[in-house]
Design an enzyme around this catalytic site. Structure first.
Site, PDB file in Angstrom:
ATOM      1  N   LYS A  46      75.625 111.803  38.950  1.00  0.00           N
ATOM      2  CA  LYS A  46      76.048 111.664  40.273  1.00  0.00           C
ATOM      3  C   LYS A  46      76.025 110.435  40.933  1.00  0.00           C
ATOM      4  CE  LYS A  46      75.643 116.608  40.950  1.00  0.00           C
ATOM      5  NZ  LYS A  46      74.694 117.598  41.920  1.00  0.00           N
ATOM      6  N   TYR A  63      66.620 116.158  46.021  1.00  0.00           N
ATOM      7  CA  TYR A  63      67.247 117.393  47.004  1.00  0.00           C
ATOM      8  C   TYR A  63      66.376 117.546  48.302  1.00  0.00           C
ATOM      9  CZ  TYR A  63      70.433 117.449  43.298  1.00  0.00           C
ATOM     10  OH  TYR A  63      71.706 117.042  42.565  1.00  0.00           O
ATOM     11  N   SER A  75      72.662 116.188  37.413  1.00  0.00           N
ATOM     12  CA  SER A  75      73.097 115.474  38.798  1.00  0.00           C
ATOM     13  C   SER A  75      72.571 113.985  38.650  1.00  0.00           C
ATOM     14  CB  SER A  75      72.266 115.994  39.788  1.00  0.00           C
ATOM     15  OG  SER A  75      72.927 117.296  40.044  1.00  0.00           O
ATOM     16  N   TYR A  97      83.940 117.144  37.036  1.00  0.00           N
ATOM     17  CA  TYR A  97      82.497 117.134  37.287  1.00  0.00           C
ATOM     18  C   TYR A  97      81.545 117.887  36.163  1.00  0.00           C
ATOM     19  CZ  TYR A  97      78.611 118.956  40.023  1.00  0.00           C
ATOM     20  OH  TYR A  97      77.305 119.581  40.236  1.00  0.00           O
ATOM     21  N   VAL A 128      68.912 119.202  36.553  1.00  0.00           N
ATOM     22  CA  VAL A 128      68.763 120.195  36.220  1.00  0.00           C
ATOM     23  C   VAL A 128      68.154 120.642  34.955  1.00  0.00           C
ATOM     24  CG1 VAL A 128      69.223 121.847  38.227  1.00  0.00           C
ATOM     25  CG2 VAL A 128      70.624 121.278  36.464  1.00  0.00           C
TER      26      VAL A 128
HETATM   27  O1  DON Z   1      76.500 121.682  39.238  1.00  0.00           O
HETATM   28  C1  DON Z   1      75.505 122.112  38.723  1.00  0.00           C
HETATM   29  O2  DON Z   1      74.518 122.826  39.351  1.00  0.00           O
HETATM   30  C2  DON Z   1      74.845 121.222  37.626  1.00  0.00           C
HETATM   31  N1  DON Z   1      75.944 120.514  36.829  1.00  0.00           N
HETATM   32  C3  DON Z   1      74.156 119.960  38.380  1.00  0.00           C
HETATM   33  C4  DON Z   1      72.939 120.300  39.384  1.00  0.00           C
HETATM   34  C5  DON Z   1      71.796 119.445  39.220  1.00  0.00           C
HETATM   35  O3  DON Z   1      71.562 118.777  38.376  1.00  0.00           O
HETATM   36  C6  DON Z   1      70.991 119.360  40.386  1.00  0.00           C
HETATM   37  N2  DON Z   1      69.728 118.976  40.050  1.00  0.00           N
HETATM   38  N3  DON Z   1      68.693 118.932  40.303  1.00  0.00           N
END
Ligand code: DON
Length: 317
Positions: free
Chosen positions: A74, A253, A71, A201, A271
């Protein structure tokens, strides 16, 4: 020695010990496993790099560990989408508010009219942002995102992790649901093929970086979009202001409020355990600690940043 020079030398002297203290917090978290390929990450790793505008870096712990940005990427797709579409084009598709829900929640997409994602940093918002990246094909969009990441990280060898990409793509039932919901809500348009948007994505989430890369990218944001090495304005200042504001309000978040109180700096987590943060005008900071807490943020990473912020009075408030 002036105050900032004194701070820098204390940082260099103390950081290794502070990392070892915070490392103990890794026992209270676990690497993400909903993307199967992430589950094998070193659970007790913790690393940090801090970069200042002169290019000097202080690093400690497992700062050589390569991890996927997830993320954190993003923030950069948001910036690219702003450069490609302007503010109006972006804010037709995503809102400006935190959700208080999990990062992959679809609750508000259905409950709150007009059914656009609340912000560009939750999964639904970032998927909508992927559809706004200019390019004739998914490959071209991905290529533009990676070129942008390389530019900001100051490393033209940044690539994606194929295994993590494939692992996420094969198991992304929740993200697929979100994307189809967005299609039904007309956030993704007729021209937007759902699988193609998702592919862009998944690709940018799999971008591989180290703490040093993340620190440099954070530094560009800390400097209002200016490249620390060349002085070139890489991103318009206004867009960087928007991105940093989202980092502050939504970047961790539904732990963003707590992070704002404990650390008080704009930040974005991923993550795989990465956190990008910055001290405006002064430092870019990259942290990695794959053991996550219940909100999806690095347990030890947050602990370490709280220590640093308190020691050096970095909170913006
Ligand atoms: O879409 C997802 O679940 C992962 N590619 C990215 C999510 C993420 O890093 C959320 N972070 N805390």
């Amino acid at each position: 020695m002036d105050r900032s020079e004194e701070e820098w030398s204390r940082l260099g002297a103390q950081l290794p010990a502070w990392v070892e203290i915070s490392r103990e917090m890794t026992a209270f978290g676990r690497p993400a496993s909903y993307i199967p390929e992430l589950a094998g990450a070193p659970a007790h790793a913790l690393g940090i790099a801090v970069m200042e505008p002169s290019g000097r870096i202080v690093a400690a712990g497992d700062c050589g560990l390569r991890f996927t940005m997830q993320s954190i990427s993003k923030v950069f797709t948001l910036l690219l989408a702003l450069m490609d579409n302007g503010e109006e084009g972006v804010f037709r598709k995503v809102g400006m508010e935190p959700t208080g829900d999990d990062f992959n929640s679809m609750l508000k997409l259905e409950l709150v009219e007009p059914g656009i994602p609340f912000n560009p940093l939750i999964n639904a918002g970032a998927i909508a942002i992927s559809s706004l990246i200019a390019g004739a094909t998914p490959a071209e969009k991905t290529q533009r995102i990676f070129a942008f990441l390389r530019r900001l990280a100051g490393d033209d060898t940044i690539v994606g992790d194929e295994a993590v990409y494939a692992s996420e793509s094969a198991t992304a039932f929740r993200n697929r649901s979100l994307a189809y919901f967005l299609k039904d809500n007309r956030v993704l348009e007729d021209k937007d093929d759902v699988e193609e948007v998702l592919d862009v994505y998944f690709r940018h989430c799999s971008a591989l970086a180290t703490c040093r890369h993340i620190a440099r990218m954070g530094l560009v944001l800390a400097l209002g979009g200016v490249d620390p090495a060349t002085g070139e304005q890489l991103v318009p200042r206004r867009f960087v202001q928007i991105a940093k504001t989202f980092m502050f309000s939504c970047g961790m978040y539904n732990a963003s409020g707590e992070f704002a109180i404990r650390v008080g700096l704009p930040a974005k987590s991923g993550v795989a355990g990465g956190i990008m943060t910055l001290v405006p005008g002064r430092y870019g900071i990259g942290v990695v600690g794959p053991a996550l807490n219940g909100k999806g943020n690095s347990t030890a990473g947050v602990h370490l940043l709280e220590k640093l912020s308190r020691e050096f009075d970095w909170s913006l408030f």
